[in-house]
Design a protein around this motif. Structure first.
Motif, short mmCIF file in Angstrom:
data_model
loop_
_atom_site.label_atom_id
_atom_site.label_comp_id
_atom_site.label_asym_id
_atom_site.label_seq_id
_atom_site.Cartn_x
_atom_site.Cartn_y
_atom_site.Cartn_z
N SER A 249 0.85 -1.19 0.00
CA SER A 249 0.00 0.00 0.00
C SER A 249 0.89 1.24 0.00
O SER A 249 2.07 1.19 0.36
CB SER A 249 -0.90 0.02 1.24
OG SER A 249 -0.10 0.19 2.42
N ASN A 250 0.31 2.36 -0.38
CA ASN A 250 1.04 3.63 -0.35
C ASN A 250 1.59 3.92 1.04
O ASN A 250 2.73 4.36 1.20
CB ASN A 250 0.14 4.77 -0.80
CG ASN A 250 -0.23 4.69 -2.26
OD1 ASN A 250 0.19 3.78 -2.97
ND2 ASN A 250 -1.01 5.63 -2.74
N ARG A 254 5.57 4.39 2.15
CA ARG A 254 6.07 5.60 2.82
C ARG A 254 6.75 5.26 4.13
O ARG A 254 7.82 5.79 4.44
CB ARG A 254 4.90 6.58 3.06
CG ARG A 254 4.55 7.43 1.85
CD ARG A 254 3.63 8.57 2.25
NE ARG A 254 2.32 8.07 2.66
CZ ARG A 254 1.29 7.94 1.84
NH1 ARG A 254 1.40 8.26 0.57
NH2 ARG A 254 0.13 7.49 2.29
N ARG A 283 2.82 4.27 -9.73
CA ARG A 283 2.27 4.51 -8.39
C ARG A 283 3.36 4.37 -7.33
O ARG A 283 3.52 5.24 -6.46
CB ARG A 283 1.13 3.53 -8.10
CG ARG A 283 0.55 3.67 -6.67
CD ARG A 283 -0.40 2.55 -6.34
NE ARG A 283 0.28 1.27 -6.20
CZ ARG A 283 0.84 0.84 -5.07
NH1 ARG A 283 0.81 1.58 -3.98
NH2 ARG A 283 1.43 -0.34 -5.03
N VAL A 287 5.02 7.44 -4.85
CA VAL A 287 5.01 7.40 -3.38
C VAL A 287 6.44 7.56 -2.85
O VAL A 287 6.69 8.36 -1.94
CB VAL A 287 4.39 6.08 -2.88
CG1 VAL A 287 4.46 6.03 -1.35
CG2 VAL A 287 2.95 5.95 -3.33
#
Length: 391
Positions: A249-250, A254, A283, A287
């Protein structure tokens, strides 16, 4: 039981459609209003509204939106090419805000009032506010502060009368040598590499036994340090540390990048360790690059895949970037082959004005790297840190 009159029944039949119409009208108004509200919150103005109310996840998008408008305004004023920028940090309620500071020399002929008006219109088009616009230094500097009430996105200084620097087209070609994959060991080979007497950029893989001590040694030796970020490859392979995966996931990406950056202090930028699959995923790269942009770091695309979009994505996001030209010792332990590649790299630097070569901490590579200073001097090429080749 008395029968209802026809007039009563007809009145009831008349009222029923009215109620239905009112209900339908209410539903339509609610739906339209909801769609309008969603559309508003997806706009830069709506995201600025949410940012002001604590939704800091929208900071980058808001900064990008107003930044584009400001750059367009500077372009129209013929000032964009003169701009120099850097990232600065401002803490707001415990949250670090990585705002952009731009310094723009504009010459004696510059009309600061006209510049102020143009920039103000640009900020309003993006739905943000001019926090402050004041002339300083006896009217020779316009200090232009942009953002929301709580969060600054840009701080711009338009400096009247400053000399405009001219690029020296006779400058020597530049070559940066990067040595990857530090952190596994700390031995005499590492010390010999750090003893090389020219600008050398080294990359450190996080979470390895010697990652932190190598960073300290590199700093003392005057070497430039990059985080060598483990990223997913097209062909599955074992990794000693957790890598950035396209399935993450983003939020997890991160978190991982942030945690690795905290482990390696003093880094100037990041390059990818493996990553032939991850660097093709827009994507994932957006990020990763958004984390670097907030910290004012650059991204060196190692180009482990010719399909990589990392370099172009970084440029589109305003993140400093460069890309590898040649792997000097990939699949090679023969010093003669490595030296041929080094000579080719120097030739490319002379043709293009710049080049980047990546090597690894191997004894046979070190033997060739020791010759690079003399080879560059003979060829009129200047050895530099990779940070000096950032676009």
């Amino acid at each position: 039981m008395p029968k209802r009159s026809r007039s009563t029944q007809s009145r009831k039949k008349q009222h029923t459609p009215v109620r239905v119409k009112l209900l339908l009208a209410f539903l339509v108004i609610t739906l339209v209003g909801g769609v309008g509200l969603v559309k508003y919150f997806k706009s830069p103005r709506g995201k600025a509204f949410l940012l002001e109310r604590g939704f800091t996840v929208y900071y980058d998008e808001v900064q990008d939106a107003v930044g584009k408008q400001l750059l367009d305004a500077l372009e129209q004023l013929r000032l964009r090419d003169r701009m120099k920028g850097r990232i600065e940090i401002k803490t707001v309620g415990g949250w670090k805000c990585y705002y952009k500071r731009w310094d723009v020399p504009c010459g004696d002929e510059c009309d600061l009032v006209r510049v102020n008006v143009a920039l103000t219109k640009a900020v309003r088009r993006a739905g943000l506010s001019v926090r402050e616009a004041v002339e300083e230094s006896d009217g020779n500097v316009l200090r232009f502060d942009v953002g929301t009430k709580k969060h600054r996105t840009h701080l711009i200084f338009i400096r009247k009368g400053e000399r405009i620097s001219i690029i020296d087209k006779t400058a020597r070609p530049k070559l940066a040598i990067v040595v990857d994959d530090f952190g596994y060991s700390k031995n005499s080979l590492i010390e010999d590499i750090f003893a090389l007497d020219f600008p050398l950029t080294i990359t450190i893989i996080p979470s390895l036994p010697h990652s932190e001590s190598i960073a300290a040694l590199a700093s003392r030796s005057g070497k430039e340090i990059l985080l060598h970020l483990p990223m997913e490859a097209e062909e599955p392979n074992d990794s000693d540390v957790e890598m950035v995966l396209t399935s993450m996931s983003n939020r997890r990406i991160r978190q991982l990048v942030e945690s690795y950056l905290e482990q390696i202090p003093g880094v100037s930028g990041v390059n990818n360790h493996m990553g032939s699959k991850a660097t093709q995923d827009e994507r994932v790269m957006r990020v990763v690059l958004s984390v670097l942009r907030r910290r004012g770091l650059f991204f060196l695309d190692s180009l482990t895949s010719h399909k990589s979009i990392a370099y172009n994505t970084a440029k589109s996001m305003g993140v400093g970037t460069a890309r590898n030209t040649i792997f000097l010792d990939a699949d090679a332990s023969d010093p003669n082959i490595i030296e041929e590649r080094l000579q080719r790299l120097v030739s490319i630097a002379r043709q293009r004005g710049r080049a980047v070569g990546i090597a690894h901490p191997k004894r046979w590579s070190l033997d060739v790297l020791r010759k690079s200073r003399a080879l560059c001097e003979v060829s009129g090429v200047q050895l530099v840190f990779v940070s000096e080749l950032i676009d």
